[in-house]
Write a protein that holds these residues in place. Sequence first.
Motif, PDB file in Angstrom:
ATOM      1  N   ASP A   1       0.838  -1.199   0.000  1.00  0.00           N
ATOM      2  CA  ASP A   1       0.000   0.000   0.000  1.00  0.00           C
ATOM      3  C   ASP A   1       0.872   1.247   0.000  1.00  0.00           C
ATOM      4  O   ASP A   1       2.026   1.216   0.442  1.00  0.00           O
ATOM      5  CB  ASP A   1      -0.908   0.021   1.237  1.00  0.00           C
ATOM      6  N   GLY A   2       0.308   2.348  -0.496  1.00  0.00           N
ATOM      7  CA  GLY A   2       1.004   3.618  -0.473  1.00  0.00           C
ATOM      8  C   GLY A   2       1.068   4.189   0.936  1.00  0.00           C
ATOM      9  O   GLY A   2       0.489   3.639   1.875  1.00  0.00           O
ATOM     10  N   PRO A   3       1.823   5.281   1.107  1.00  0.00           N
ATOM     11  CA  PRO A   3       2.492   6.038   0.051  1.00  0.00           C
ATOM     12  C   PRO A   3       3.783   5.361  -0.417  1.00  0.00           C
ATOM     13  O   PRO A   3       4.338   4.519   0.281  1.00  0.00           O
ATOM     14  CB  PRO A   3       2.811   7.366   0.729  1.00  0.00           C
ATOM     15  N   GLU A   4       4.240   5.761  -1.609  1.00  0.00           N
ATOM     16  CA  GLU A   4       5.520   5.296  -2.113  1.00  0.00           C
ATOM     17  C   GLU A   4       6.573   6.352  -1.792  1.00  0.00           C
ATOM     18  O   GLU A   4       6.468   7.493  -2.233  1.00  0.00           O
ATOM     19  CB  GLU A   4       5.449   5.064  -3.626  1.00  0.00           C
ATOM     20  N   VAL A   5       7.553   5.977  -1.013  1.00  0.00           N
ATOM     21  CA  VAL A   5       8.551   6.920  -0.508  1.00  0.00           C
ATOM     22  C   VAL A   5       9.953   6.442  -0.845  1.00  0.00           C
ATOM     23  O   VAL A   5      10.262   5.252  -0.712  1.00  0.00           O
ATOM     24  CB  VAL A   5       8.412   7.084   1.028  1.00  0.00           C
ATOM     25  N   THR A   6      10.781   7.369  -1.295  1.00  0.00           N
ATOM     26  CA  THR A   6      12.207   7.088  -1.496  1.00  0.00           C
ATOM     27  C   THR A   6      12.989   7.760  -0.376  1.00  0.00           C
ATOM     28  O   THR A   6      12.760   8.930  -0.071  1.00  0.00           O
ATOM     29  CB  THR A   6      12.701   7.616  -2.854  1.00  0.00           C
ATOM     30  N   VAL A   7      13.894   7.026   0.228  1.00  0.00           N
ATOM     31  CA  VAL A   7      14.722   7.561   1.305  1.00  0.00           C
ATOM     32  C   VAL A   7      16.130   7.811   0.767  1.00  0.00           C
ATOM     33  O   VAL A   7      16.812   6.880   0.341  1.00  0.00           O
ATOM     34  CB  VAL A   7      14.785   6.598   2.501  1.00  0.00           C
ATOM     35  N   ASP A   8      16.542   9.074   0.758  1.00  0.00           N
ATOM     36  CA  ASP A   8      17.923   9.421   0.419  1.00  0.00           C
ATOM     37  C   ASP A   8      18.740   9.315   1.700  1.00  0.00           C
ATOM     38  O   ASP A   8      18.491  10.053   2.671  1.00  0.00           O
ATOM     39  CB  ASP A   8      18.001  10.840  -0.144  1.00  0.00           C
ATOM     40  N   SER A   9      19.703   8.413   1.700  1.00  0.00           N
ATOM     41  CA  SER A   9      20.476   8.122   2.905  1.00  0.00           C
ATOM     42  C   SER A   9      21.951   8.453   2.714  1.00  0.00           C
ATOM     43  O   SER A   9      22.635   7.820   1.914  1.00  0.00           O
ATOM     44  CB  SER A   9      20.317   6.635   3.267  1.00  0.00           C
TER      45      SER A   9
ATOM     46  N   LEU B   1      16.211  -1.635  -2.908  1.00  0.00           N
ATOM     47  CA  LEU B   1      17.458  -1.088  -2.362  1.00  0.00           C
ATOM     48  C   LEU B   1      18.366  -0.719  -3.517  1.00  0.00           C
ATOM     49  O   LEU B   1      18.735  -1.577  -4.331  1.00  0.00           O
ATOM     50  CB  LEU B   1      18.132  -2.128  -1.462  1.00  0.00           C
ATOM     51  N   ASN B   2      18.709   0.563  -3.618  1.00  0.00           N
ATOM     52  CA  ASN B   2      19.589   1.040  -4.690  1.00  0.00           C
ATOM     53  C   ASN B   2      20.952   1.392  -4.104  1.00  0.00           C
ATOM     54  O   ASN B   2      21.026   2.185  -3.159  1.00  0.00           O
ATOM     55  CB  ASN B   2      18.995   2.269  -5.372  1.00  0.00           C
ATOM     56  N   LEU B   3      22.010   0.848  -4.684  1.00  0.00           N
ATOM     57  CA  LEU B   3      23.358   1.063  -4.160  1.00  0.00           C
ATOM     58  C   LEU B   3      23.985   2.304  -4.789  1.00  0.00           C
ATOM     59  O   LEU B   3      25.172   2.314  -5.153  1.00  0.00           O
ATOM     60  CB  LEU B   3      24.226  -0.176  -4.416  1.00  0.00           C
TER      61      LEU B   3
ATOM     62  N   THR C   1      26.288   8.204  -0.318  1.00  0.00           N
ATOM     63  CA  THR C   1      24.844   8.309  -0.463  1.00  0.00           C
ATOM     64  C   THR C   1      24.266   7.179  -1.304  1.00  0.00           C
ATOM     65  O   THR C   1      24.761   6.893  -2.391  1.00  0.00           O
ATOM     66  CB  THR C   1      24.467   9.655  -1.116  1.00  0.00           C
ATOM     67  N   ILE C   2      23.222   6.554  -0.771  1.00  0.00           N
ATOM     68  CA  ILE C   2      22.426   5.587  -1.517  1.00  0.00           C
ATOM     69  C   ILE C   2      20.961   5.994  -1.354  1.00  0.00           C
ATOM     70  O   ILE C   2      20.646   6.992  -0.683  1.00  0.00           O
ATOM     71  CB  ILE C   2      22.629   4.141  -1.020  1.00  0.00           C
ATOM     72  N   CYS C   3      20.057   5.224  -1.947  1.00  0.00           N
ATOM     73  CA  CYS C   3      18.646   5.464  -1.689  1.00  0.00           C
ATOM     74  C   CYS C   3      17.905   4.130  -1.677  1.00  0.00           C
ATOM     75  O   CYS C   3      18.386   3.137  -2.240  1.00  0.00           O
ATOM     76  CB  CYS C   3      18.038   6.413  -2.725  1.00  0.00           C
ATOM     77  N   PHE C   4      16.779   4.102  -1.000  1.00  0.00           N
ATOM     78  CA  PHE C   4      15.945   2.899  -1.021  1.00  0.00           C
ATOM     79  C   PHE C   4      14.476   3.313  -0.974  1.00  0.00           C
ATOM     80  O   PHE C   4      14.136   4.405  -0.509  1.00  0.00           O
ATOM     81  CB  PHE C   4      16.297   1.938   0.124  1.00  0.00           C
TER      82      PHE C   4
END
Length: 321
Positions: A184-192, A260-262, A243-246
């Motif tokens: 379910d939403g929301p769809e969130v990208t985390v910049d880490s 998970l994006n490297l 920095t990565i994001c997921f």
Amino acid sequence: MRTVLLGAAGTGTAFAIASRLKAIWGNGIRLIASDVNSASMVSTSLLADAYHQVPYANSPLFEGCIVDLLRDESVNHYIPILNEEIVLAGELADNNVYSHIDFWSSMHYAKCVDKKYASQWLNSIGISTPKDVRIADIECEERRVFVKPRDGFGSRKAQVMTLGQVKALPFEEQEALVIQELCDGPEVTVDSFWDAQKGRGYIYCRERLEVKAGVCTKARLFYCGELAKVAERIATEMSQHGTICFQVMKFSGAWVVTDLNLRPGAGTAMTCAAGFDVLAAAFACRTGGDYSRYVKPLVEGEEYIITRQYVEFVTRHSVII
């Protein structure tokens, strides 16, 4: 002067990285851009000090071409973008021959390119992911599931299908997929952003408010303490340095990591636009510089709305006589 080799220069992610590096360090770095397309087809070429057209990343010729570029251009930093680049960079980083080069990858990063492996690894460190669906266990062929390639990126070929449609695929195609319960939403990208040496970092959450052709065009930037703990757990377990994001969504009311994006994402530029420059911070961190001027905490209840517009570039002008 440091020389940076940037992969997949035609992607939005590469353009965002190149923009921030050149905006801050300017002539202090020599930026080498590489892509499968010619320079006139790649906007990032306008920011680069040198440009190289290379084979497709899944070509057997790709590794040799990159190794030659690392040598011939006296590269200090290699920033991979595509999965195949991340895998190659991880392997080269593990080779003592290239110990003088800063590869924005590692063998662990390379393993996590496989989405099935990444999901299992996340579960092993206590982070929830969407539940996998075993086709043999489900009889209802009308049941809808989320399907994506194990080696996919940028939402390519990720889609909702019925189990009947999945079953109709050849067995080898089924084996190359990750099949999961719908979230379910929301769809969130985390910049880490994380500094592995100092054990501290910053996280920024981007809720996708509008998407066109797979690209986020409107986003809400906010902070979530729960997701900050997830980001810290991932960062410490993989010795993240930069920095990565997921991506996260909700499953049974709880956050789960869906991808998970490297590397940073194309949308990470939206976070930078709000004054949280995790791209510049990553380069400063990896070169031993002061990154505190680029990142700052975002607190609970604070939010930004960011919108995107297209920008046009003329990359070549010629007259045919």
